[in-house]
Motif scaffolding. Structure first.
Motif, PDB file in Angstrom:
ATOM      1  N   ILE A 107       0.838  -1.206   0.000  1.00  0.00           N
ATOM      2  CA  ILE A 107       0.000   0.000   0.000  1.00  0.00           C
ATOM      3  C   ILE A 107       0.871   1.254   0.000  1.00  0.00           C
ATOM      4  O   ILE A 107       0.573   2.223  -0.697  1.00  0.00           O
ATOM      5  CB  ILE A 107      -0.987  -0.023   1.184  1.00  0.00           C
ATOM      6  N   ARG A 108       1.980   1.238   0.740  1.00  0.00           N
ATOM      7  CA  ARG A 108       2.907   2.385   0.711  1.00  0.00           C
ATOM      8  C   ARG A 108       3.465   2.589  -0.687  1.00  0.00           C
ATOM      9  O   ARG A 108       3.537   3.722  -1.182  1.00  0.00           O
ATOM     10  CB  ARG A 108       4.053   2.172   1.703  1.00  0.00           C
ATOM     11  N   ALA A 109       3.853   1.497  -1.336  1.00  0.00           N
ATOM     12  CA  ALA A 109       4.392   1.593  -2.695  1.00  0.00           C
ATOM     13  C   ALA A 109       3.327   2.096  -3.664  1.00  0.00           C
ATOM     14  O   ALA A 109       3.617   2.909  -4.551  1.00  0.00           O
ATOM     15  CB  ALA A 109       4.920   0.229  -3.144  1.00  0.00           C
TER      16      ALA A 109
ATOM     17  N   ALA B  68       0.874   6.323  -7.002  1.00  0.00           N
ATOM     18  CA  ALA B  68      -0.278   7.178  -7.290  1.00  0.00           C
ATOM     19  C   ALA B  68       0.105   8.653  -7.215  1.00  0.00           C
ATOM     20  O   ALA B  68      -0.328   9.460  -8.042  1.00  0.00           O
ATOM     21  CB  ALA B  68      -1.413   6.876  -6.315  1.00  0.00           C
ATOM     22  N   ARG B  69       0.923   9.007  -6.245  1.00  0.00           N
ATOM     23  CA  ARG B  69       1.350  10.400  -6.097  1.00  0.00           C
ATOM     24  C   ARG B  69       2.169  10.846  -7.306  1.00  0.00           C
ATOM     25  O   ARG B  69       1.979  11.945  -7.826  1.00  0.00           O
ATOM     26  CB  ARG B  69       2.176  10.547  -4.816  1.00  0.00           C
ATOM     27  N   ARG B  70       3.076   9.981  -7.767  1.00  0.00           N
ATOM     28  CA  ARG B  70       3.899  10.312  -8.939  1.00  0.00           C
ATOM     29  C   ARG B  70       3.062  10.452 -10.201  1.00  0.00           C
ATOM     30  O   ARG B  70       3.355  11.284 -11.054  1.00  0.00           O
ATOM     31  CB  ARG B  70       4.961   9.232  -9.168  1.00  0.00           C
ATOM     32  N   ARG B  71       2.035   9.635 -10.330  1.00  0.00           N
ATOM     33  CA  ARG B  71       1.206   9.627 -11.542  1.00  0.00           C
ATOM     34  C   ARG B  71      -0.004  10.555 -11.450  1.00  0.00           C
ATOM     35  O   ARG B  71      -0.731  10.713 -12.419  1.00  0.00           O
ATOM     36  CB  ARG B  71       0.696   8.216 -11.822  1.00  0.00           C
ATOM     37  N   GLY B  72      -0.248  11.123 -10.282  1.00  0.00           N
ATOM     38  CA  GLY B  72      -1.396  12.002 -10.112  1.00  0.00           C
ATOM     39  C   GLY B  72      -2.719  11.251 -10.081  1.00  0.00           C
ATOM     40  O   GLY B  72      -3.748  11.781 -10.496  1.00  0.00           O
ATOM     41  N   LEU B  73      -2.695  10.021  -9.583  1.00  0.00           N
ATOM     42  CA  LEU B  73      -3.903   9.201  -9.497  1.00  0.00           C
ATOM     43  C   LEU B  73      -4.451   9.216  -8.076  1.00  0.00           C
ATOM     44  O   LEU B  73      -3.716   9.439  -7.117  1.00  0.00           O
ATOM     45  CB  LEU B  73      -3.593   7.747  -9.882  1.00  0.00           C
TER      46      LEU B  73
ATOM     47  N   LEU C  71      -7.427   2.286  -7.178  1.00  0.00           N
ATOM     48  CA  LEU C  71      -6.383   3.116  -7.787  1.00  0.00           C
ATOM     49  C   LEU C  71      -6.936   3.612  -9.107  1.00  0.00           C
ATOM     50  O   LEU C  71      -7.061   2.842 -10.061  1.00  0.00           O
ATOM     51  CB  LEU C  71      -5.101   2.316  -8.002  1.00  0.00           C
ATOM     52  N   GLY C  72      -7.285   4.882  -9.137  1.00  0.00           N
ATOM     53  CA  GLY C  72      -7.952   5.418 -10.320  1.00  0.00           C
ATOM     54  C   GLY C  72      -9.300   4.738 -10.476  1.00  0.00           C
ATOM     55  O   GLY C  72     -10.133   4.789  -9.587  1.00  0.00           O
ATOM     56  N   GLU C  73      -9.510   4.055 -11.589  1.00  0.00           N
ATOM     57  CA  GLU C  73     -10.762   3.342 -11.846  1.00  0.00           C
ATOM     58  C   GLU C  73     -10.698   1.872 -11.447  1.00  0.00           C
ATOM     59  O   GLU C  73     -11.723   1.201 -11.371  1.00  0.00           O
ATOM     60  CB  GLU C  73     -11.112   3.435 -13.339  1.00  0.00           C
TER      61      GLU C  73
ATOM     62  N   ASP D 135       2.011  -9.666  -7.934  1.00  0.00           N
ATOM     63  CA  ASP D 135       1.849  -9.546  -9.382  1.00  0.00           C
ATOM     64  C   ASP D 135       0.374  -9.493  -9.765  1.00  0.00           C
ATOM     65  O   ASP D 135      -0.036  -8.668 -10.585  1.00  0.00           O
ATOM     66  CB  ASP D 135       2.538 -10.715 -10.081  1.00  0.00           C
ATOM     67  N   ARG D 136      -0.428 -10.351  -9.172  1.00  0.00           N
ATOM     68  CA  ARG D 136      -1.867 -10.376  -9.465  1.00  0.00           C
ATOM     69  C   ARG D 136      -2.547  -9.074  -9.061  1.00  0.00           C
ATOM     70  O   ARG D 136      -3.371  -8.533  -9.794  1.00  0.00           O
ATOM     71  CB  ARG D 136      -2.554 -11.535  -8.733  1.00  0.00           C
ATOM     72  N   ILE D 137      -2.216  -8.574  -7.891  1.00  0.00           N
ATOM     73  CA  ILE D 137      -2.814  -7.324  -7.408  1.00  0.00           C
ATOM     74  C   ILE D 137      -2.433  -6.176  -8.335  1.00  0.00           C
ATOM     75  O   ILE D 137      -3.283  -5.375  -8.732  1.00  0.00           O
ATOM     76  CB  ILE D 137      -2.378  -7.051  -5.954  1.00  0.00           C
ATOM     77  N   CYS D 138      -1.160  -6.109  -8.691  1.00  0.00           N
ATOM     78  CA  CYS D 138      -0.706  -5.041  -9.586  1.00  0.00           C
ATOM     79  C   CYS D 138      -1.362  -5.155 -10.954  1.00  0.00           C
ATOM     80  O   CYS D 138      -1.737  -4.144 -11.557  1.00  0.00           O
ATOM     81  CB  CYS D 138       0.812  -5.066  -9.712  1.00  0.00           C
ATOM     82  N   ARG D 139      -1.523  -6.361 -11.433  1.00  0.00           N
ATOM     83  CA  ARG D 139      -2.172  -6.557 -12.725  1.00  0.00           C
ATOM     84  C   ARG D 139      -3.630  -6.093 -12.677  1.00  0.00           C
ATOM     85  O   ARG D 139      -4.125  -5.471 -13.610  1.00  0.00           O
ATOM     86  CB  ARG D 139      -2.104  -8.027 -13.115  1.00  0.00           C
ATOM     87  N   GLN D 140      -4.314  -6.377 -11.573  1.00  0.00           N
ATOM     88  CA  GLN D 140      -5.703  -5.945 -11.429  1.00  0.00           C
ATOM     89  C   GLN D 140      -5.806  -4.425 -11.350  1.00  0.00           C
ATOM     90  O   GLN D 140      -6.793  -3.843 -11.788  1.00  0.00           O
ATOM     91  CB  GLN D 140      -6.324  -6.576 -10.186  1.00  0.00           C
ATOM     92  N   LEU D 141      -4.775  -3.794 -10.786  1.00  0.00           N
ATOM     93  CA  LEU D 141      -4.767  -2.330 -10.674  1.00  0.00           C
ATOM     94  C   LEU D 141      -4.133  -1.663 -11.894  1.00  0.00           C
ATOM     95  O   LEU D 141      -3.985  -0.447 -11.923  1.00  0.00           O
ATOM     96  CB  LEU D 141      -4.023  -1.909  -9.406  1.00  0.00           C
ATOM     97  N   LYS D 142      -3.725  -2.478 -12.873  1.00  0.00           N
ATOM     98  CA  LYS D 142      -3.109  -1.974 -14.111  1.00  0.00           C
ATOM     99  C   LYS D 142      -1.810  -1.217 -13.834  1.00  0.00           C
ATOM    100  O   LYS D 142      -1.563  -0.144 -14.368  1.00  0.00           O
ATOM    101  CB  LYS D 142      -4.094  -1.114 -14.889  1.00  0.00           C
ATOM    102  N   VAL D 143      -0.987  -1.809 -12.959  1.00  0.00           N
ATOM    103  CA  VAL D 143       0.301  -1.240 -12.579  1.00  0.00           C
ATOM    104  C   VAL D 143       1.364  -2.299 -12.824  1.00  0.00           C
ATOM    105  O   VAL D 143       1.182  -3.458 -12.446  1.00  0.00           O
ATOM    106  CB  VAL D 143       0.308  -0.854 -11.074  1.00  0.00           C
ATOM    107  N   ALA D 144       2.464  -1.916 -13.433  1.00  0.00           N
ATOM    108  CA  ALA D 144       3.584  -2.842 -13.590  1.00  0.00           C
ATOM    109  C   ALA D 144       4.342  -2.915 -12.267  1.00  0.00           C
ATOM    110  O   ALA D 144       4.592  -1.887 -11.631  1.00  0.00           O
ATOM    111  CB  ALA D 144       4.511  -2.376 -14.699  1.00  0.00           C
ATOM    112  N   VAL D 145       4.694  -4.113 -11.856  1.00  0.00           N
ATOM    113  CA  VAL D 145       5.414  -4.288 -10.591  1.00  0.00           C
ATOM    114  C   VAL D 145       6.718  -3.497 -10.620  1.00  0.00           C
ATOM    115  O   VAL D 145       7.132  -2.931  -9.608  1.00  0.00           O
ATOM    116  CB  VAL D 145       5.682  -5.784 -10.324  1.00  0.00           C
ATOM    117  N   SER D 146       7.338  -3.417 -11.771  1.00  0.00           N
ATOM    118  CA  SER D 146       8.605  -2.683 -11.885  1.00  0.00           C
ATOM    119  C   SER D 146       8.424  -1.179 -11.676  1.00  0.00           C
ATOM    120  O   SER D 146       9.385  -0.482 -11.372  1.00  0.00           O
ATOM    121  CB  SER D 146       9.238  -2.947 -13.246  1.00  0.00           C
ATOM    122  N   ASP D 147       7.205  -0.668 -11.835  1.00  0.00           N
ATOM    123  CA  ASP D 147       6.943   0.763 -11.626  1.00  0.00           C
ATOM    124  C   ASP D 147       6.818   1.126 -10.154  1.00  0.00           C
ATOM    125  O   ASP D 147       6.830   2.301  -9.808  1.00  0.00           O
ATOM    126  CB  ASP D 147       5.673   1.195 -12.349  1.00  0.00           C
ATOM    127  N   LEU D 148       6.657   0.122  -9.305  1.00  0.00           N
ATOM    128  CA  LEU D 148       6.552   0.403  -7.874  1.00  0.00           C
ATOM    129  C   LEU D 148       7.931   0.649  -7.359  1.00  0.00           C
ATOM    130  O   LEU D 148       8.369   1.232  -6.620  1.00  0.00           O
ATOM    131  CB  LEU D 148       5.914  -0.771  -7.126  1.00  0.00           C
TER     132      LEU D 148
END
Length: 68
Positions: free
Chosen positions: A7-9, A14-19, A37-39, A55-68
């Motif tokens: 959640i911290r990540a 979200a702060r960096r992306r303005g979401l 996260l967003g929509e 990985d599953r959580i990030c995929r559901q939120l449309k976030v690449a794990v490497s972007d965290l």
């Protein structure tokens, strides 16, 4: 990775992306949290999360794990 660390990540991401990031402790069942996260919306369980779950959580939120 623990749920709190994820959640911290996600907050930093979200702060960096303005979401908008919303963590709802009431909507999840038991010790699960509902995260928006967003929509995108998903549920995160408590405790340690395996790399598969992260990985599953990030995929559901449309976030690449490497972007965290």
């Amino acid at each position: 990775m623990t749920r709190d660390a994820l959640i911290r990540a996600l907050r930093r991401y979200a702060r960096r992306r303005g979401l908008a990031l919303a963590v709802d402790r009431q909507r999840g069942k038991g010790s699960h949290f509902r995260v928006r996260l967003g929509e995108a919306v998903t549920t995160i369980q408590s405790g340690d999360l395996s790399p598969f779950h992260v990985d599953r959580i990030c995929r559901q939120l449309k976030v690449a794990v490497s972007d965290l």
